[in-house]
Each structure stands twice: as C-alpha cells, then as structure tokens.
Motif scaffolding. Structure first.
Motif, PDB file in Angstrom:
ATOM      1  N   GLU A 121      30.582  40.115  32.471  1.00 29.28           N
ATOM      2  CA  GLU A 121      30.238  41.270  31.644  1.00 29.28           C
ATOM      3  C   GLU A 121      28.759  41.628  31.734  1.00 29.28           C
ATOM      4  O   GLU A 121      27.920  40.771  31.942  1.00 29.28           O
ATOM      5  CB  GLU A 121      30.529  40.961  30.173  1.00 29.28           C
ATOM      6  CG  GLU A 121      31.982  40.998  29.813  1.00 29.28           C
ATOM      7  CD  GLU A 121      32.173  40.837  28.319  1.00 29.28           C
ATOM      8  OE1 GLU A 121      32.018  41.843  27.601  1.00 29.28           O
ATOM      9  OE2 GLU A 121      32.461  39.715  27.881  1.00 29.28           O
ATOM     10  N   GLY A 122      28.482  42.939  31.563  1.00 29.98           N
ATOM     11  CA  GLY A 122      27.134  43.392  31.322  1.00 29.98           C
ATOM     12  C   GLY A 122      26.282  43.792  32.502  1.00 29.98           C
ATOM     13  O   GLY A 122      25.122  44.125  32.321  1.00 29.98           O
ATOM     14  N   LEU A 174      35.381  48.090  34.144  1.00 29.81           N
ATOM     15  CA  LEU A 174      34.122  48.827  34.101  1.00 29.81           C
ATOM     16  C   LEU A 174      34.185  49.901  33.034  1.00 29.81           C
ATOM     17  O   LEU A 174      35.135  50.685  32.987  1.00 29.81           O
ATOM     18  CB  LEU A 174      33.877  49.477  35.468  1.00 29.81           C
ATOM     19  CG  LEU A 174      32.489  50.004  35.774  1.00 29.81           C
ATOM     20  CD1 LEU A 174      31.499  48.853  35.938  1.00 29.81           C
ATOM     21  CD2 LEU A 174      32.511  50.827  37.056  1.00 29.81           C
ATOM     22  N   LYS A 175      33.174  49.940  32.148  1.00 33.58           N
ATOM     23  CA  LYS A 175      33.020  51.040  31.200  1.00 33.58           C
ATOM     24  C   LYS A 175      32.210  52.090  31.929  1.00 33.58           C
ATOM     25  O   LYS A 175      31.080  51.847  32.338  1.00 33.58           O
ATOM     26  CB  LYS A 175      32.292  50.572  29.942  1.00 33.58           C
ATOM     27  CG  LYS A 175      32.106  51.655  28.902  1.00 33.58           C
ATOM     28  CD  LYS A 175      31.492  51.068  27.649  1.00 33.58           C
ATOM     29  CE  LYS A 175      31.143  52.045  26.589  1.00 33.58           C
ATOM     30  NZ  LYS A 175      31.703  53.325  26.562  1.00 33.58           N
ATOM     31  N   SER A 177      37.111  54.095  30.902  1.00 29.17           N
ATOM     32  CA  SER A 177      36.928  52.811  31.573  1.00 29.17           C
ATOM     33  C   SER A 177      38.042  52.633  32.598  1.00 29.17           C
ATOM     34  O   SER A 177      39.028  53.355  32.573  1.00 29.17           O
ATOM     35  CB  SER A 177      36.949  51.670  30.559  1.00 29.17           C
ATOM     36  OG  SER A 177      38.206  51.623  29.905  1.00 29.17           O
ATOM     37  N   THR A 201      29.147  49.975  33.486  1.00 30.69           N
ATOM     38  CA  THR A 201      28.764  48.616  33.107  1.00 30.69           C
ATOM     39  C   THR A 201      30.014  47.750  33.068  1.00 30.69           C
ATOM     40  O   THR A 201      31.034  48.147  32.484  1.00 30.69           O
ATOM     41  CB  THR A 201      28.089  48.622  31.715  1.00 30.69           C
ATOM     42  OG1 THR A 201      26.986  49.535  31.749  1.00 30.69           O
ATOM     43  CG2 THR A 201      27.587  47.236  31.347  1.00 30.69           C
ATOM     44  N   THR A 202      29.931  46.576  33.693  1.00 27.82           N
ATOM     45  CA  THR A 202      31.101  45.704  33.776  1.00 27.82           C
ATOM     46  C   THR A 202      31.508  45.173  32.406  1.00 27.82           C
ATOM     47  O   THR A 202      30.680  44.946  31.530  1.00 27.82           O
ATOM     48  CB  THR A 202      30.841  44.516  34.730  1.00 27.82           C
ATOM     49  OG1 THR A 202      29.686  43.803  34.292  1.00 27.82           O
ATOM     50  CG2 THR A 202      30.650  44.985  36.165  1.00 27.82           C
ATOM     51  N   THR A 203      32.826  45.019  32.262  1.00 23.66           N
ATOM     52  CA  THR A 203      33.434  44.427  31.068  1.00 23.66           C
ATOM     53  C   THR A 203      34.309  43.275  31.548  1.00 23.66           C
ATOM     54  O   THR A 203      34.425  43.040  32.741  1.00 23.66           O
ATOM     55  CB  THR A 203      34.299  45.467  30.318  1.00 23.66           C
ATOM     56  OG1 THR A 203      35.366  45.886  31.186  1.00 23.66           O
ATOM     57  CG2 THR A 203      33.473  46.673  29.895  1.00 23.66           C
ATOM     58  N   VAL A 204      34.936  42.580  30.648  1.00 21.28           N
ATOM     59  CA  VAL A 204      35.788  41.449  31.015  1.00 21.28           C
ATOM     60  C   VAL A 204      36.879  41.849  32.001  1.00 21.28           C
ATOM     61  O   VAL A 204      37.189  41.126  32.935  1.00 21.28           O
ATOM     62  CB  VAL A 204      36.420  40.818  29.753  1.00 21.28           C
ATOM     63  CG1 VAL A 204      37.522  39.841  30.105  1.00 21.28           C
ATOM     64  CG2 VAL A 204      35.364  40.129  28.924  1.00 21.28           C
ATOM     65  N   ASP A 205      37.473  43.031  31.801  1.00 17.38           N
ATOM     66  CA  ASP A 205      38.590  43.431  32.664  1.00 17.38           C
ATOM     67  C   ASP A 205      38.293  44.588  33.607  1.00 17.38           C
ATOM     68  O   ASP A 205      39.170  45.071  34.300  1.00 17.38           O
ATOM     69  CB  ASP A 205      39.825  43.751  31.825  1.00 17.38           C
ATOM     70  CG  ASP A 205      39.593  44.881  30.838  1.00 17.38           C
ATOM     71  OD1 ASP A 205      38.458  45.374  30.733  1.00 17.38           O
ATOM     72  OD2 ASP A 205      40.563  45.276  30.170  1.00 17.38           O
TER      73      ASP A 205
END
Length: 183
Positions: free
Chosen positions: A95-96, A79-80, A86, A73-77
């Motif tokens: 995000e998201g 991918l988690k 990450s 799942t995308t994050t600000v910087d």
C-alpha cells in the motif's frame, strides 16, 4: 509505414551502432533494439521495446503506444485512481506507493447492461468517440465514476451492441489484465 519498413531493412544489414531520435513511440519500438525514454531531460526508461510496451513508465508513453494508463496510489487489492474510482489487480501490492495501471484496449469489454461474472473491474460510462484502427474500432468511453478508457472491438461487436457516440455502456476488465508499473 513504408519509410519505417525501408529504414528497418537498412538497419538489419548495418553492422554498426545507429542512434535514432524520435518523438514517435510507435516508431521507436518498431525500429529499435533498445529504447531510451527521456522526460524533462532525464532518463525515464531504458529497456528493450517489448519491455517499454508492456511496462511503460509514463502515462504519455503508454497512451502513445495505444494502452490505457491510469495513475494512482496502490491499495491492498489494487490502485486508487487519481481520476476517481479504483481498480482491482490480480497480484497483491504494498500500500501507499505511486503506480500506473496499464490495460490494453483489447482487454476492455463493453456491455449494454451491467455485467456479472468474473471481471472484478466494472463501471458505467458513455461512448464519446469511435475511430477505425485497421479492422477494429477504438471506442473512447468517459465515466463520472472512473477514469476514461479506450476499448478495442470489432465492427460486428459494435453493431451487435448498437454502439454510437453518446451510448451508455458498461466497461469491464479482469484483474488479471491489469499491470501495475511503479512510478
């Protein structure tokens, strides 16, 4: 390889349309002008071979083409990752959303000690398998902190690092070497 070469030569001189059905992604990208990837009866990707190779839309296709592929799942910087941990990417993302981080094995560096410097993505792991791939070695590294990763190195690098099954190593990947593909 010989059959692919013969078929490619035949297709180059053929003036009509030819449909090739295969379960081998390497065969598809080496023979086709356009690749249609089907998954569970639906079109997942329809693009030129170079596009499918650079931006596969499925972990299976990415791995079959020899790429590392980590869903998350995308994050600000970055991918988690679903597998844990990450990754940081160079381009900002919204995000998201679900995405796939694609990394070429030759972009993964291996170290015996924790590296410092410009790579934003650094994690420890254990060498689980080493296989020959032409004049290079493909090294599978498993990690408790992050996704498993395949690195491609030279035999000389493996010798210099004294890498063998079970060896503790550190992996590093620059943020610029990670491509995010929306799922």
């Amino acid at each position: 390889a010989r059959v692919r070469h013969t078929l490619r030569t035949h297709l180059a001189g053929f003036g009509g349309v030819c449909l090739i059905v295969t379960h081998d992604p390497v065969e598809a990208v080496s023979l086709a002008d356009r690749v249609l990837v089907l998954a569970h009866g639906r079109a997942l990707q329809d693009a030129p071979p170079a596009e499918v190779t650079r931006h596969p839309r499925s972990p299976w296709v990415a791995r079959m083409l020899g790429r590392n592929a980590w869903p998350g799942t995308t994050t600000v910087d970055g991918l988690k990752l679903v597998a844990g941990g990450s990754v940081v990417v160079a381009e900002p993302v919204a995000e998201g959303s679900e995405a796939l981080a694609i990394v070429a094995p030759e972009a993964v560096s291996l170290h015996r000690d924790q590296p410092s410097g410009s790579p934003r993505n650094v994690w420890p792991g254990t060498v689980r398998e080493i296989t020959a791939a032409g004049s290079r070695l493909r090294v599978l590294v498993t990690s408790q902190d992050a996704a498993d990763v395949v690195s491609e190195i030279t035999p000389q690098a493996a010798a210099d690092l004294a890498i063998a099954d079970g060896t503790a190593v550190w992996c590093s990947v620059k943020a610029t070497e990670i491509t995010l593909v929306p799922l």
